[in-house]
Scaffold this motif. Structure first.
Motif, PDB file in Angstrom:
ATOM      1  N   LEU A 126       0.831  -1.204   0.000  1.00  0.00           N
ATOM      2  CA  LEU A 126       0.000   0.000   0.000  1.00  0.00           C
ATOM      3  C   LEU A 126       0.866   1.254   0.000  1.00  0.00           C
ATOM      4  O   LEU A 126       0.631   2.192  -0.766  1.00  0.00           O
ATOM      5  CB  LEU A 126      -0.939  -0.005   1.212  1.00  0.00           C
ATOM      6  CG  LEU A 126      -1.791   1.250   1.425  1.00  0.00           C
ATOM      7  CD1 LEU A 126      -2.691   1.528   0.224  1.00  0.00           C
ATOM      8  CD2 LEU A 126      -2.620   1.106   2.701  1.00  0.00           C
ATOM      9  N   CYS A 167      -3.888   2.173   8.470  1.00  0.00           N
ATOM     10  CA  CYS A 167      -3.525   0.767   8.591  1.00  0.00           C
ATOM     11  C   CYS A 167      -2.540   0.636   9.742  1.00  0.00           C
ATOM     12  O   CYS A 167      -2.175   1.625  10.366  1.00  0.00           O
ATOM     13  CB  CYS A 167      -2.924   0.260   7.276  1.00  0.00           C
ATOM     14  SG  CYS A 167      -1.474   1.181   6.722  1.00  0.00           S
ATOM     15  N   VAL A 197      -8.252   0.185   6.440  1.00  0.00           N
ATOM     16  CA  VAL A 197      -7.941  -0.814   5.414  1.00  0.00           C
ATOM     17  C   VAL A 197      -7.764  -2.155   6.132  1.00  0.00           C
ATOM     18  O   VAL A 197      -6.675  -2.467   6.625  1.00  0.00           O
ATOM     19  CB  VAL A 197      -6.673  -0.418   4.630  1.00  0.00           C
ATOM     20  CG1 VAL A 197      -6.435  -1.397   3.486  1.00  0.00           C
ATOM     21  CG2 VAL A 197      -6.771   1.023   4.117  1.00  0.00           C
ATOM     22  N   ARG A 219      -7.927  -3.236   0.567  1.00  0.00           N
ATOM     23  CA  ARG A 219      -6.852  -2.660  -0.236  1.00  0.00           C
ATOM     24  C   ARG A 219      -7.163  -2.722  -1.730  1.00  0.00           C
ATOM     25  O   ARG A 219      -6.883  -1.787  -2.484  1.00  0.00           O
ATOM     26  CB  ARG A 219      -5.530  -3.395   0.082  1.00  0.00           C
ATOM     27  CG  ARG A 219      -4.387  -3.090  -0.850  1.00  0.00           C
ATOM     28  CD  ARG A 219      -3.987  -1.615  -0.770  1.00  0.00           C
ATOM     29  NE  ARG A 219      -3.020  -1.261  -1.785  1.00  0.00           N
ATOM     30  CZ  ARG A 219      -3.313  -0.631  -2.920  1.00  0.00           C
ATOM     31  NH1 ARG A 219      -4.561  -0.321  -3.210  1.00  0.00           N
ATOM     32  NH2 ARG A 219      -2.370  -0.309  -3.779  1.00  0.00           N
TER      33      ARG A 219
END
Length: 192
Positions: free
Chosen positions: A41, A129, A154, A183
């Motif tokens: 990410l 996250c 997420v 995600r």
């Protein structure tokens, strides 16, 4: 969900050795399991020009001495002490942040520069996250929502001690102050 890179930041909460490395004092296997998804990410976000902020939970050795009630060392044992290996970001993520916020509580906005740093850069949306889902992630996301940021959790990039904790945190955030998306549903574009 498409996010405007100029108005978005990825907030990576407490991905430190003490929580994510098998030898950490508060290690949770699910926290170690999300290192790679978080790295992916962050890589994608940075490539799109999205800002990345990491938090580090850091405790001076005498932080809770003389406190009336709030004492994380009493609840969790001594952990992520200032200057220790435990307090460092895991090797897989080290050096990938545009900014690092040191915090001394569960909430990354409490007595830190995080809000000012985000506002100075025009950030409105936060992709959150890290670990632990029902502790620092939840408190940081809730605090973001109260400050009029849009917190988006997420789930496949969030660690927890137990599955029930993970589920509770995501349900609570989605119901009360934020949003939740996997995600795979996140894209970065010039318009939202």
């Amino acid at each position: 969900m498409e996010f405007d890179p100029d108005r978005t930041a990825v907030v990576v909460v407490d991905m430190q050795n003490g929580f994510c490395h098998p030898e950490g004092s508060l290690s949770a296997p699910a926290s170690e399991d999300v290192i790679d998804p978080i790295a992916d990410l962050v890589t994608d976000a940075r490539a799109a020009g999205v800002k990345t902020v990491f938090t580090r939970d850091v405790h001076p050795p005498e932080q809770f001495a003389g406190n009336h009630y709030y004492d994380e060392f009493e609840r969790w044992g001594e952990h992520v002490v200032e200057g220790s290996w435990e307090a460092e970001v895991v090797d897989e993520l080290a050096g990938k942040a545009d900014h690092v916020v040191e915090k001394h509580t569960y909430d990354a906005f409490h007595d830190t520069e995080l809000e000012g740093w985000l506002r100075a850069r025009g950030v409105d949306d936060l992709l959150i996250c890290g670990t632990l889902a029902n502790v620092c992630v939840l408190h940081t996301a809730g605090s973001a929502g109260l400050r009029d940021f849009r917190p988006v959790l997420v789930p496949d990039a969030i660690g927890a001690i137990e599955d029930a904790h993970h589920e509770y945190a995501l349900d609570h955030a989605d119901w009360l102050f934020g949003e939740v998306t996997e995600r795979a549903n996140i894209t970065f574009g010039s318009e939202q």
